[in-house]
Design a protein around this motif. Structure first.
Motif, mmCIF file in Angstrom:
data_model
loop_
_atom_site.group_PDB
_atom_site.id
_atom_site.type_symbol
_atom_site.label_atom_id
_atom_site.label_comp_id
_atom_site.label_asym_id
_atom_site.label_seq_id
_atom_site.Cartn_x
_atom_site.Cartn_y
_atom_site.Cartn_z
ATOM 1 N N GLY A 95 12.358 -0.327 -44.097
ATOM 2 C CA GLY A 95 11.865 0.281 -45.323
ATOM 3 C C GLY A 95 12.884 0.391 -46.437
ATOM 4 O O GLY A 95 12.747 1.230 -47.320
ATOM 5 N N ASP A 96 13.908 -0.473 -46.445
ATOM 6 C CA ASP A 96 14.925 -0.391 -47.499
ATOM 7 C C ASP A 96 14.622 -1.280 -48.706
ATOM 8 O O ASP A 96 15.411 -1.362 -49.640
ATOM 9 N N GLY A 97 13.461 -1.952 -48.700
ATOM 10 C CA GLY A 97 13.083 -2.794 -49.831
ATOM 11 C C GLY A 97 13.567 -4.226 -49.727
ATOM 12 O O GLY A 97 13.244 -5.060 -50.573
ATOM 13 N N VAL A 98 14.348 -4.550 -48.698
ATOM 14 C CA VAL A 98 14.843 -5.915 -48.497
ATOM 15 C C VAL A 98 14.040 -6.532 -47.357
ATOM 16 O O VAL A 98 14.038 -6.003 -46.251
ATOM 17 N N PRO A 99 13.320 -7.665 -47.597
ATOM 18 C CA PRO A 99 12.557 -8.292 -46.514
ATOM 19 C C PRO A 99 13.455 -8.631 -45.326
ATOM 20 O O PRO A 99 14.632 -8.971 -45.494
ATOM 21 N N ASN A 100 12.915 -8.538 -44.131
ATOM 22 C CA ASN A 100 13.681 -8.765 -42.907
ATOM 23 C C ASN A 100 14.442 -10.087 -42.912
ATOM 24 O O ASN A 100 15.570 -10.153 -42.447
ATOM 25 N N ARG A 101 13.844 -11.142 -43.437
ATOM 26 C CA ARG A 101 14.506 -12.450 -43.384
ATOM 27 C C ARG A 101 15.771 -12.497 -44.239
ATOM 28 O O ARG A 101 16.622 -13.349 -44.020
ATOM 29 N N TYR A 102 15.913 -11.589 -45.216
ATOM 30 C CA TYR A 102 17.118 -11.534 -46.047
ATOM 31 C C TYR A 102 18.024 -10.364 -45.695
ATOM 32 O O TYR A 102 19.126 -10.255 -46.224
ATOM 33 N N PRO B 260 18.063 -5.490 -40.337
ATOM 34 C CA PRO B 260 16.667 -5.096 -40.569
ATOM 35 C C PRO B 260 16.223 -3.848 -39.807
ATOM 36 O O PRO B 260 15.191 -3.283 -40.106
ATOM 37 N N ASP B 261 17.010 -3.397 -38.842
ATOM 38 C CA ASP B 261 16.662 -2.205 -38.079
ATOM 39 C C ASP B 261 17.698 -1.100 -38.295
ATOM 40 O O ASP B 261 18.004 -0.326 -37.392
ATOM 41 N N ASN B 262 18.231 -1.000 -39.483
ATOM 42 C CA ASN B 262 19.279 -0.025 -39.779
ATOM 43 C C ASN B 262 18.764 1.391 -39.570
ATOM 44 O O ASN B 262 17.885 1.856 -40.297
#
Length: 104
Positions: free
Chosen positions: A87-94, A98-100
């Motif tokens: 949910g940080d606004g950055v898509p997982n692929r970038y 992604p699981d911070n």
């Protein structure tokens, strides 16, 4: 996927809240060739997650059962299909993480 709509939900009295538990209300499931009522039950809570109840959704005259499950960011999308898991606004692929768990 079913062509027959599920019956209306049955009335169930929700029990008093329990610490560390989430109440899953009763719902209809398709078993064999008919709908069967599944009574509500308790599941152990998962810190940082929101429980999404099982539900029936209609698409073009067809009914589809969406099973319940845990959702980390509360957007209604199961996390394995989520495009932004933390949910940080950055898509997982970038996103390099992604699981911070420390996101704000």
């Amino acid at each position: 996927v079913q062509y027959q709509a599920p019956p209306p939900p049955r009335y169930e009295v929700a029990p008093h809240p329990r610490r560390g538990m989430v109440w899953v209300p009763g719902h209809w499931e398709w078993r064999g060739h008919r709908h069967v009522w599944m009574q509500g039950y308790w599941v152990k809570a998962r810190p940082g997650y929101h429980y999404r109840e099982p539900r029936w959704v209609e698409h073009g005259g067809r009914w589809n059962m969406q099973p319940g499950g845990w959702d980390r960011d509360g957007d209604g999308v199961p996390n394995r299909h989520d495009r932004d898991r933390d949910g940080d606004g950055v898509p997982n692929r970038y996103d390099h993480r992604p699981d911070n768990p420390y996101r704000r």
